[in-house]
Design a protein around this motif. Structure first.
Motif, short mmCIF file in Angstrom:
data_model
loop_
_atom_site.label_atom_id
_atom_site.label_comp_id
_atom_site.label_asym_id
_atom_site.label_seq_id
_atom_site.Cartn_x
_atom_site.Cartn_y
_atom_site.Cartn_z
N THR A 100 0.80 -1.23 0.00
CA THR A 100 0.00 0.00 0.00
C THR A 100 0.84 1.28 0.00
N ALA A 101 2.10 1.21 0.39
CA ALA A 101 2.95 2.41 0.34
C ALA A 101 3.16 2.87 -1.10
N THR A 102 3.23 1.93 -2.02
CA THR A 102 3.43 2.28 -3.44
C THR A 102 2.17 2.11 -4.28
N HIS A 103 1.20 1.39 -3.76
CA HIS A 103 -0.06 1.16 -4.48
C HIS A 103 -1.21 1.44 -3.52
N ASP A 104 -1.43 2.71 -3.22
CA ASP A 104 -2.41 3.06 -2.20
C ASP A 104 -3.86 2.97 -2.67
N THR A 105 -4.08 2.76 -3.98
CA THR A 105 -5.44 2.56 -4.47
C THR A 105 -5.49 1.36 -5.41
N ALA A 106 -6.67 0.80 -5.51
CA ALA A 106 -6.99 -0.22 -6.51
C ALA A 106 -8.22 0.33 -7.25
N THR A 107 -8.46 -0.17 -8.45
CA THR A 107 -9.62 0.31 -9.21
C THR A 107 -10.42 -0.86 -9.75
N LEU A 108 -11.69 -0.64 -9.89
CA LEU A 108 -12.58 -1.60 -10.53
C LEU A 108 -13.42 -0.83 -11.53
N LYS A 109 -13.38 -1.27 -12.78
CA LYS A 109 -14.17 -0.62 -13.84
C LYS A 109 -15.03 -1.67 -14.51
N ILE A 110 -16.34 -1.46 -14.46
CA ILE A 110 -17.28 -2.38 -15.09
C ILE A 110 -17.15 -2.25 -16.60
N THR A 111 -16.94 -3.38 -17.28
CA THR A 111 -16.75 -3.38 -18.73
C THR A 111 -17.94 -3.94 -19.49
N LYS A 112 -18.75 -4.76 -18.80
CA LYS A 112 -19.90 -5.37 -19.47
C LYS A 112 -20.92 -5.78 -18.42
N VAL A 113 -22.20 -5.59 -18.76
CA VAL A 113 -23.28 -5.98 -17.86
C VAL A 113 -24.30 -6.77 -18.67
N ASP A 114 -24.57 -7.97 -18.22
CA ASP A 114 -25.68 -8.75 -18.78
C ASP A 114 -26.87 -8.45 -17.90
N ASN A 115 -27.75 -7.58 -18.39
CA ASN A 115 -28.90 -7.19 -17.58
C ASN A 115 -30.17 -7.91 -18.00
N THR A 116 -30.00 -9.09 -18.63
CA THR A 116 -31.16 -9.88 -19.00
C THR A 116 -31.60 -10.81 -17.88
N SER A 117 -30.85 -10.85 -16.80
CA SER A 117 -31.22 -11.71 -15.69
C SER A 117 -31.04 -10.95 -14.38
N SER A 118 -31.62 -11.49 -13.35
CA SER A 118 -31.44 -10.91 -12.03
C SER A 118 -30.85 -11.99 -11.14
N PRO A 119 -29.76 -11.78 -10.50
CA PRO A 119 -28.97 -10.54 -10.46
C PRO A 119 -28.24 -10.30 -11.78
N TYR A 120 -27.72 -9.08 -11.91
CA TYR A 120 -26.92 -8.74 -13.08
C TYR A 120 -25.66 -9.59 -13.10
N LYS A 121 -25.22 -9.99 -14.28
CA LYS A 121 -23.94 -10.67 -14.47
C LYS A 121 -22.96 -9.60 -14.93
N VAL A 122 -21.96 -9.29 -14.11
CA VAL A 122 -21.06 -8.17 -14.34
C VAL A 122 -19.66 -8.66 -14.67
N SER A 123 -19.05 -8.07 -15.70
CA SER A 123 -17.62 -8.26 -15.99
C SER A 123 -16.95 -6.93 -15.70
N ALA A 124 -15.75 -7.00 -15.12
CA ALA A 124 -15.05 -5.77 -14.76
C ALA A 124 -13.55 -5.98 -14.84
N ASP A 125 -12.83 -4.89 -15.00
CA ASP A 125 -11.38 -4.90 -14.91
C ASP A 125 -11.00 -4.43 -13.51
N LEU A 126 -10.29 -5.30 -12.79
CA LEU A 126 -9.81 -4.97 -11.45
C LEU A 126 -8.31 -4.77 -11.51
N THR A 127 -7.85 -3.62 -11.01
CA THR A 127 -6.43 -3.32 -10.98
C THR A 127 -5.97 -3.25 -9.52
#
Length: 187
Positions: A100-127
């Motif tokens: 954490t001294a050199t990487h104090d944050t992480a990120t998550l960005k949603i790249t795709k959402v399958d919203n044809t079902s519940s719950p949503y099926k989510v794809s994301a890029d996690l850094t």
């Protein structure tokens, strides 16, 4: 005739625009929670981690995207106290784990959402630690809340300590690569 045509075009654009209801909802970082659980042979530890910022994107009340910044320096252990708590928190923040001294944050960005079902099926890029991998998870929304359980394979982010993916001969002294983060987002 030209004026009638232009008026009809303007009405068509306005009518079409009103059918699309795009909305960006900002996540309340004070009331949202992320609770992590890491497991080792014969036990586990858990704690919390804070969001620095986040937003979810909707179109006609259907989830379409989102982005989050996680404050890795906020990583806290909640199942221990005193010196044991401080020692484990320091170790998790060290280069053995999340640096954490050199990487104090992480990120998550949603790249795709399958919203044809519940719950949503989510794809994301996690850094994490500057390394990006795609992950998938289910996400449920209701009114002003979204919930998900995200399973993360720490070995994909070069988090090696106690991992059988990197070291042999650990016997019973290993830590599972997968850890869980139970997320409740308020917006």
């Amino acid at each position: 005739m030209n004026i009638i045509f232009k008026s009809a075009m303007i009405l068509a654009v306005v009518a079409g625009t009103s059918l699309i209801n795009k909305e960006v909802k900002t996540v309340n970082t004070e009331t949202s929670t992320a609770i992590w659980t890491g497991k080792k042979f014969g036990g586990s530890h858990n704690g919390t981690i804070d969001l620095k910022s986040g937003q979810l994107e909707f179109n006609n009340n259907q989830l379409t995207g989102g982005e989050f910044i996680i404050n890795m320096s906020s990583l806290e252990v909640t199942d221990l106290s005193g010196d044991n708590k401080a020692k484990l928190e320091g170790h998790l923040k060290s280069d053995d784990f999340f640096s954490t001294a050199t990487h104090d944050t992480a990120t998550l960005k949603i790249t795709k959402v399958d919203n044809t079902s519940s719950p949503y099926k989510v794809s994301a890029d996690l850094t994490v630690k500057g390394i990006t991998n795609s992950i998938t998870f289910d996400l449920t929304t209701a009114e002003d809340t979204a919930t998900a359980q995200i399973i993360i394979d720490r070995s994909k982010y070069n988090v090696k300590y106690g991992s059988r993916s990197f070291f042999s001969g650990l016997g019973d002294n290993f830590i599972y690569d997968d850890f869980e983060v139970d997320v409740t987002l308020k917006f």
